[in-house]
Design a protein around this motif. Structure first.
Motif, mmCIF file in Angstrom:
data_model
loop_
_atom_site.group_PDB
_atom_site.id
_atom_site.type_symbol
_atom_site.label_atom_id
_atom_site.label_comp_id
_atom_site.label_asym_id
_atom_site.label_seq_id
_atom_site.Cartn_x
_atom_site.Cartn_y
_atom_site.Cartn_z
ATOM 1 N N THR A 66 20.422 61.644 -3.138
ATOM 2 C CA THR A 66 19.967 61.366 -1.774
ATOM 3 C C THR A 66 20.041 62.623 -0.913
ATOM 4 N N THR A 67 19.143 62.680 0.027
ATOM 5 C CA THR A 67 19.112 63.728 1.051
ATOM 6 C C THR A 67 18.823 63.051 2.383
ATOM 7 N N ALA A 68 19.756 63.221 3.330
ATOM 8 C CA ALA A 68 19.622 62.593 4.653
ATOM 9 C C ALA A 68 19.432 61.083 4.537
ATOM 10 N N GLY A 69 20.112 60.476 3.549
ATOM 11 C CA GLY A 69 20.054 59.034 3.390
ATOM 12 C C GLY A 69 18.851 58.527 2.611
ATOM 13 N N LEU A 70 17.985 59.433 2.161
ATOM 14 C CA LEU A 70 16.783 59.042 1.420
ATOM 15 C C LEU A 70 16.888 59.538 -0.014
ATOM 16 N N ASN A 71 16.461 58.714 -0.960
ATOM 17 C CA ASN A 71 16.437 59.129 -2.354
ATOM 18 C C ASN A 71 15.364 60.188 -2.542
ATOM 19 N N GLN A 132 14.661 52.438 1.074
ATOM 20 C CA GLN A 132 14.770 53.242 2.286
ATOM 21 C C GLN A 132 13.637 54.266 2.392
#
Length: 205
Positions: A66-71, A132
């Protein structure tokens, strides 16, 4: 029967089919909105892509990175950077190019959300999308379409809007002539009142 009370031109104009790319005007106030939208969303995508590359995730890794809450994975990071740079180009050019670019990419993001939503539970998920990511894609798509359509796509645009004026040249000309005629009548009335007052001053008591 001179037909002075009828305006056939504007009536016909209301029945025209209007294309988004037809007679696009240049309006600096609207261009600022298009630039801001493209720049802000482009910056978000660019930062997301760079952070994904910094983490050195595999190009088509479908794990839980994840990066900034996104996969994300390498492919999604590179794609995000490319789209972000494209939006920056739109921001620099501005005007109708930025508006059209925002709308096109907005549709692409929304379609991407639907497509990847179907791929989440399949064996083929090259961009490592999760729920997400789908929601983020929808949000970005709606925002881009909003910024692209602002002041451009509506059934009730004000008559001083540049897009409305470009699509209704006959009615614009009719309204201009009406304003000119009203101005001349007001000027004549003012002259008549002024002349009458001057005449009263010269009349002996």
């Amino acid at each position: 029967m001179s037909g002075q009370g009828t305006v056939p031109g504007p009536a016909r104009q209301g029945k025209r089919r209007v294309r988004l790319d037809e007679h696009l005007p240049i309006d600096h106030r609207l261009s600022t909105v298009y630039r801001i939208g493209a720049g802000l969303i482009g910056l978000v995508l660019l930062v997301f892509g760079v952070l994904g590359l910094v983490n050195q995730i595999g190009p088509f890794d479908t794990g839980s990175h994840t990066t900034a809450g996104l996969n994300t994975n390498g492919a999604l990071s590179v794609l995000s950077i490319c789209v972000g740079l494209l939006l920056f180009v739109g921001m620099l050019i501005g005007k109708n190019f930025a508006s059209t670019l925002n709308m096109i990419l907005g549709v692409v993001f929304i379609l991407s959300g639907f497509v990847n939503l179907c791929l989440i539970d399949s064996g083929f998920n090259p961009l490592a999308f999760r729920l997400q990511n789908v929601l983020f894609s929808f949000v970005v798509g709606v925002l881009l379409m909003f910024f692209g359509m602002f002041g451009r796509v509506s059934g009730s645009l004000p008559h001083d809007n540049p897009y409305w004026r470009a699509r209704h040249p006959l009615q614009v000309e009719h309204e201009r002539r009406t304003r000119d005629a009203a101005g001349k009548r007001a000027e004549h009335a003012h002259r008549a009142v002024t002349a009458h007052r001057h005449g009263d001053h010269r009349t002996p008591g």
